[in-house]
Design a protein around this motif. Structure first.
Motif, PDB file in Angstrom:
ATOM      1  N   ASP A  98       8.540  -9.206   5.672  1.00  0.00           N
ATOM      2  CA  ASP A  98       7.183  -9.067   6.239  1.00  0.00           C
ATOM      3  C   ASP A  98       7.120  -8.898   7.766  1.00  0.00           C
ATOM      4  O   ASP A  98       6.207  -8.286   8.272  1.00  0.00           O
ATOM      5  CB  ASP A  98       6.249 -10.228   5.857  1.00  0.00           C
ATOM      6  N   HIS A 225       9.516  -2.160   5.063  1.00  0.00           N
ATOM      7  CA  HIS A 225       8.807  -2.929   4.026  1.00  0.00           C
ATOM      8  C   HIS A 225       7.406  -2.319   3.857  1.00  0.00           C
ATOM      9  O   HIS A 225       6.438  -3.038   3.720  1.00  0.00           O
ATOM     10  CB  HIS A 225       8.749  -4.391   4.463  1.00  0.00           C
ATOM     11  N   HIS A 229       2.150  -2.909   3.098  1.00  0.00           N
ATOM     12  CA  HIS A 229       2.511  -3.909   2.070  1.00  0.00           C
ATOM     13  C   HIS A 229       1.815  -3.656   0.743  1.00  0.00           C
ATOM     14  O   HIS A 229       1.489  -4.599   0.013  1.00  0.00           O
ATOM     15  CB  HIS A 229       2.221  -5.332   2.567  1.00  0.00           C
TER      16      HIS A 229
HETATM   17 ZN   LIG Z   1       6.497  -8.859   1.579  1.00  0.00          ZN
END
Ligand SMILES: [Zn+2]
Length: 327
Positions: A98, A225, A229
């Motif tokens: 994250d 990532h 998200h």
């Molecule tokens: Zn994540």
């Protein structure tokens, strides 16, 4: 009492026997998955779900344990790039999901001290922002004192699809969040975008400057990532998949001036279509599927990991049990 005794005995067996077994047989790569690293008295620790956080003390103990056990630590990319013959019997890779600012504050300095490299999987649209994930935002709205829905809440209330009277209790709010998960991330973020953000939310994600510093001075590999998200499940349009998987990579490559070759699936979800795009653009990808990767049987785009949080890993024995993947 008895339960605790059984638990301790099992943990001891896994931490000793399990740990010695995992070091035999095929060459293995254990990929640890961390999210947040914070001192226990930090308000951010108190606000976070227990499954998302380890304390700074626990994290330092983990690294000390790896050091004491003489386990080589390297990034997934470095491990994959090594010829099989030169790989150690057991290697550990450290990953953070994250892009939390606390990783930069509390984890990277410890890693630097031990000379361990790690990988930070960054969500590009969230760099330098307050906690941007929709469950955090929804929680903030529903639990705020004196909060009253305005017309701006219309799209969100339509997704919630039932009568609510504010403020809700934590349990009630958690049920609303569960209910919202039926909708796509895209729909939820769009609904939230209609509600003006509060100005006083503190920044909780790493900034671009900090990311570059971590890369240059703290041995941190930058991984992708996605941009926002989004869970890459069935039903996402080709355009959204391209933005989340390919654009995120381009943004990071421009930002860092270096190739970005590894990807992390948000929430571990992927459709076949998403998987194929990731495979075409990255040399490796990590999932949330639990396990230990073994030479000969691993798929570099579906790498297994072991999630770590404080409650299950706060002694060296529990940590070694966790590494052995016994529980
Ligand atoms: Zn994540």
């Amino acid at each position: 009492m008895i339960k605790q005794l059984v638990k301790n005995t099992l943990s001891f067996a896994a931490g000793t026997l399990g740990w010695s077994m995992v070091r035999r047989g095929n060459k293995k790569l254990i990929i640890l998955m961390y999210h947040r690293v914070l001192p226990e008295n930090d308000p951010r620790y108190q606000r976070e779900e227990p499954g998302m956080v380890v304390s700074d003390k626990t994290f330092a103990m983990h690294m000390q344990t790896l050091h004491d056990e003489k386990v080589p630590v390297m990034t997934v990319s470095d491990w994959l790039a090594q010829p099989e013959i030169t790989r150690a019997p057991l290697t550990v890779a450290i990953t953070f999901d994250d892009g939390w600012l606390d990783n930069y504050e509390f984890a990277f300095p410890v890693l630097k001290q031990f000379g361990f490299r790690s990988t930070l999987y960054v969500v590009t649209d969230f760099l330098g922002k307050p906690a941007p994930f929709w469950p955090n935002k929804v929680l903030q709205l529903l639990l705020a004192e004196g909060a009253q829905p305005t017309d701006d809440w219309g799209p969100l209330l339509r997704l919630i699809d039932k009568r609510i009277s504010l403020p809700l209790s934590r349990d009630e709010a958690a049920r609303v969040i569960d209910h919202l998960k039926r909708h796509s991330d895209h729909e939820i973020y769009n609904a939230l975008a209609a509600i003006p953000a509060k100005q006083d939310s503190p920044v909780e994600m790493i900034s671009t400057e900090q990311l570059l510093d971590a890369k240059a001075a703290m041995g941190v590999e930058v991984g992708s990532h996605t941009r926002r998200h989004y869970r890459l499940k069935e039903g996402l349009s080709e355009t959204l998949l391209q933005e989340e998987i390919v654009e995120a990579q381009q943004i990071l490559q421009e930002m860092t001036g270096a190739p970005v070759t590894t990807f992390c699936f948000p929430n571990g979800d992927f459709s076949e279509q998403a998987f194929d795009i990731v495979k075409a653009h990255y040399s490796a990808a990590v999932t949330t599927m639990r396990g230990i990767n073994e030479d000969g049987s691993l798929n570099p785009h579906k790498l297994l990991r072991i999630g770590v949080h404080n409650d299950i890993s706060d002694t060296p024995m529990k940590f070694k049990a966790k590494l052995s993947n016994f529980f």
